[in-house]
Motif scaffolding. Structure first.
Motif, short mmCIF file in Angstrom:
data_model
loop_
_atom_site.label_atom_id
_atom_site.label_comp_id
_atom_site.label_asym_id
_atom_site.label_seq_id
_atom_site.Cartn_x
_atom_site.Cartn_y
_atom_site.Cartn_z
N LEU A 468 0.83 -1.21 0.00
CA LEU A 468 0.00 0.00 0.00
C LEU A 468 0.86 1.25 0.00
O LEU A 468 0.56 2.23 -0.68
N LEU A 469 1.95 1.21 0.78
CA LEU A 469 2.85 2.37 0.83
C LEU A 469 3.43 2.63 -0.56
O LEU A 469 3.53 3.78 -1.01
N GLU A 470 3.75 1.54 -1.24
CA GLU A 470 4.30 1.65 -2.60
C GLU A 470 3.28 2.34 -3.53
O GLU A 470 3.62 3.23 -4.30
N GLN A 471 1.99 1.91 -3.40
CA GLN A 471 0.94 2.53 -4.23
C GLN A 471 0.79 4.02 -3.88
O GLN A 471 0.61 4.86 -4.77
N ALA A 472 0.84 4.32 -2.58
CA ALA A 472 0.67 5.72 -2.15
C ALA A 472 1.81 6.57 -2.71
O ALA A 472 1.58 7.65 -3.27
N THR A 473 3.04 6.06 -2.58
CA THR A 473 4.21 6.81 -3.06
C THR A 473 4.12 7.05 -4.56
O THR A 473 4.36 8.16 -5.05
N LYS A 474 3.73 6.00 -5.30
CA LYS A 474 3.56 6.14 -6.76
C LYS A 474 2.51 7.19 -7.09
O LYS A 474 2.68 8.00 -7.99
N SER A 475 1.40 7.13 -6.35
CA SER A 475 0.30 8.08 -6.60
C SER A 475 0.75 9.51 -6.34
O SER A 475 0.41 10.42 -7.10
N PHE A 476 1.48 9.71 -5.23
CA PHE A 476 1.97 11.06 -4.92
C PHE A 476 2.87 11.57 -6.04
O PHE A 476 2.75 12.69 -6.50
N GLU A 477 3.77 10.67 -6.48
CA GLU A 477 4.80 11.08 -7.43
C GLU A 477 4.23 11.40 -8.81
O GLU A 477 4.50 12.44 -9.39
N SER A 478 3.38 10.48 -9.32
CA SER A 478 2.98 10.65 -10.72
C SER A 478 1.68 11.42 -10.88
O SER A 478 1.43 11.99 -11.94
N LEU A 479 0.83 11.46 -9.85
CA LEU A 479 -0.48 12.10 -10.03
C LEU A 479 -0.74 13.27 -9.08
O LEU A 479 -1.08 14.36 -9.51
N LEU A 480 -0.58 13.02 -7.78
CA LEU A 480 -1.06 14.02 -6.82
C LEU A 480 -0.21 15.29 -6.82
O LEU A 480 -0.72 16.39 -7.05
#
Length: 666
Positions: A468-480
């Motif tokens: 989940l942390l990996e998904q959150a980090t990816k989301s922050f980086e590429s989208l949020l």
């Protein structure tokens, strides 16, 4: 169920009677079958049962019933048999249903594009899926006369249909939109509710900020004028009232507050505002006659309003009564709240409690149940979490972790990425609940509980949650982070800056380039006012929170000066060092006022070993004197001496000595 008002088209479901029902009458159409909710159009009605089936009755002039059976009694919409429907809504002559997966079906009149199907068909007689919304889980849809507003689980608003008065909120461009368009001007605001009137629309945030747009000819937007608005406008008058629910009539609006107060505004020509007059009100005004009692439900018809007071179990009605829609037993309009007649309620054989009121054009329904059933009346002031946007909390993290373990399905991952990359969902997730603190959100108060933010991130950092942390980090980086705007639409959309800086992943040097520096760049991009808001909020946080921010960005300066050359091309290295120093400067200015940490906490002791202070000062001195150096080694634009607050005594001494030598040379 009780019903009253106009039944000219069979919309009350009492058979082929004509005319009007002047007092509430008992309807046994769904006796004992678990009626969940009712939606009313101008002359038709939709009934949603707990088993997810939908029944309709009334006018079928444009196919809005979704079947071709008799119109005077509720009949099943067979075309929705395969769906479990969770919510229904009606426009003037069109109908909408949302299934449990958040997919939207529409049917009925479509000439204004209100069906969102990409075409402007006169009449669609069988429910059809809006394919454009298929990827989005829709939690609420509300219909105006000929337009629709939808809210998705990740906090996006979509609008479609007629735009003659700007009711889509998309600006003045098109006269209509045939398919759903995202309303980006409210993105990032954590929304609790959307609603639509005849030709106007509203969105309400979780902390009581109200935004209105569309037709305003009678002041129905509450902005103290009668100018239409083609984009959402903040109704400042209601900001401090703790508004928790809004509903609209044809040209009037009612707002319910947390303490049970009722404000109405807009067209008052039939008495529908309840102020004992027929004047229009361009500013929200409290209904004084109901001031002694708490209102928990309110519903608006075209030109009338109903309000429910749970302490007395009474429903009050005011406004137009030409079709019996007030249910007061008289035939006159009412300009102030009058009790709805209780004569027909089946109190004789069993004690009943009212559970919910619904209004249509000129007709109403009231759902009730026996006291033994222990179903409490609905309270519109309590947020219905199945219909609001998703939040990121402990419970959801546990659910998502299990779903990721059990499922290889990419839709689970997509759902999670969608929520993690939604600014609105993060901003909705950590509201300060103590003493309703989040309702006080303003440029000086963020309205969030940073302790709960920290606890959530601590959970995410545990080994069990690594995916989940990996998904959150990816989301922050590429989208949020890349989507953070320069000018957020409201202070509530700015909580994300405090939330992200609590994320431990940002303190990990492997994320400096992908997360921490981009966040600094996003903060530095903010326009003047939002930038000041963030300064205000930083000056209020705990010293430990502030200290951690300072240490994090100091470490980045050292990281860039030591290993940066190896991983970054010079132009990026420079702009990143620049951004990090500018962010530290912003924090330093906040600290001068707030005094969270000692001034020497900004010192970066390693500077003297990493940078030749003499050379750096020379570069700064010459750039001030606008003398260009020939030596490429001295060409770069970053000078640490421009940020003296990071230099310790040793570095400052060197700087002063260099300055003395330079002055002599000059």
């Amino acid at each position: 169920m009780l019903c009253w008002g106009s039944m000219a088209a069979g919309q009350l479901g009492l058979g082929c009677l004509e005319g009007a029902v002047w007092e509430p009458r008992c309807s046994l159409a769904f006796s004992g079958r678990g009626l969940k909710e009712v939606a009313c159009g101008q002359q038709h009605s939709l009934f949603l049962l707990h088993d997810g089936s939908v029944y309709t009755c009334g006018s079928n002039s444009c196919g809005q019933l979704g079947h071709e059976k008799a119109r005077g009694t509720p009949e099943l919409v067979g075309a929705l048999d395969a769906q479990k429907i969770a919510a229904v809504s009606c426009g003037q002559a069109h109908s909408v249903a949302v299934n449990e997966q958040g997919q939207v079906f529409t049917w009925g009149a479509g000439s204004g594009g209100q069906l969102g199907l990409g075409t402007a068909e006169e009449a669609v007689r069988v429910p059809r899926l809006i394919k454009k919304l298929y990827e989005h889980r829709i939690s609420q849809v509300m219909c105006g006369n000929q337009h629709c507003v939808a809210l998705s689980k990740d906090g996006q608003i979509f609008t479609w249909g007629q735009n003659s008065h700007g009711q889509l909120g998309l600006g003045k461009g098109k006269p209509c939109s045939l398919s759903p368009q995202p309303l980006k001007s409210l993105s990032g605001i954590p929304l609790a509710q959307i609603t639509a009137g005849g030709d106007h629309s509203f969105a309400l945030s979780l902390s009581g900020a109200v935004f209105g747009w569309g037709k305003n000819s009678a002041g129905q937007l509450g902005l103290n004028d009668e100018q239409d608005r083609a984009v959402p406008c903040h109704i400042k008058f209601l900001r401090t009232q703790k508004v928790v629910y809004i509903c609209c009539g044809e040209e009037h609006t009612a707002a319910l507050t947390k303490d049970g107060g009722l404000f109405t505004f807009g067209d008052g020509s039939q008495g529908q505002l309840g102020h004992d007059s027929t004047n229009n009100e361009a500013l929200p005004r409290r209904v004084l006659e109901l001031m002694g009692s708490e209102v928990s439900q309110v519903a608006c018809g075209s030109h009338h309003t109903l309000a429910f007071v749970p302490s007395s179990g009474m429903v009050y009605a005011f406004g137009c009564n030409s079709k019996g829609q007030l249910g007061t037993g008289t035939r006159e309009n009412a300009q102030s709240p009058q009790p709805v007649s209780h004569r027909e309620q089946p109190h004789t054989h069993e004690k009943c409690t009212i559970s919910k009121i619904h209004c249509g054009g000129d007709h109403n329904f009231l759902l009730y149940c026996s006291e033994e059933s222990s179903v409490a009346p609905e309270d519109f002031r309590v947020i219905n979490h199945t219909k609001s946007i998703s939040v990121i909390n402990q419970e959801n993290l546990d659910t998502w972790r299990v779903r990721l373990l059990e499922s290889t399905d990419s839709s689970t991952t997509n759902d999670i990425i969608l929520l993690f990359s939604s600014t609105a969902c993060w901003n909705a997730s950590f509201l300060d609940q103590s003493d309703d603190g989040h309702f006080k959100t303003n440029p000086k108060v963020p309205g969030i509980d940073l302790k709960s933010v920290r606890l959530l991130f601590e959970t995410l950092m545990k080994p069990a949650f690594s995916r989940l942390l990996e998904q959150a980090t990816k989301s922050f980086e590429s989208l949020l982070i890349p989507q953070l705007p320069c000018s957020p639409p409201d202070v509530e959309a700015m909580r994300i800056y405090l939330i992200l800086s609590e994320c431990p992943a940002l303190q990990d040097s492997k994320n400096y380039i992908s997360l921490t520096i981009p966040l600094a760049l996003a903060i530095l991009r903010l326009d003047t006012n939002p930038s000041k808001v963030l300064d205000n909020w930083w000056s209020l946080v705990d010293c430990s929170v502030f200290s951690r921010l300072v240490e994090m960005y100091k470490s980045i300066v050292v990281f860039l000066l030591t290993g940066g050359k190896a991983v970054l091309i010079p132009v990026f290295l420079e702009s990143y060092i620049n951004a990090t120093l500018k962010l530290l400067e912003k924090l330093h200015k906040v600290n001068l006022k707030a005094q969270h940490v000692e001034y020497n906490q900004f010192y970066i002791p390693d500077i003297t070993s990493l940078v030749d202070i003499q050379e750096d000062y020379l570069k700064w001195f010459l750039s001030k004197a606008e003398i260009k150096m020939r030596s490429p080694a001295l060409q770069s634009s970053v000078t640490l001496c421009a940020y003296p607050f990071i230099l310790n005594a040793q570095a400052k001494t060197t700087m002063l000595q260099t300055d003395a030598e330079l002055q002599m040379q000059v």
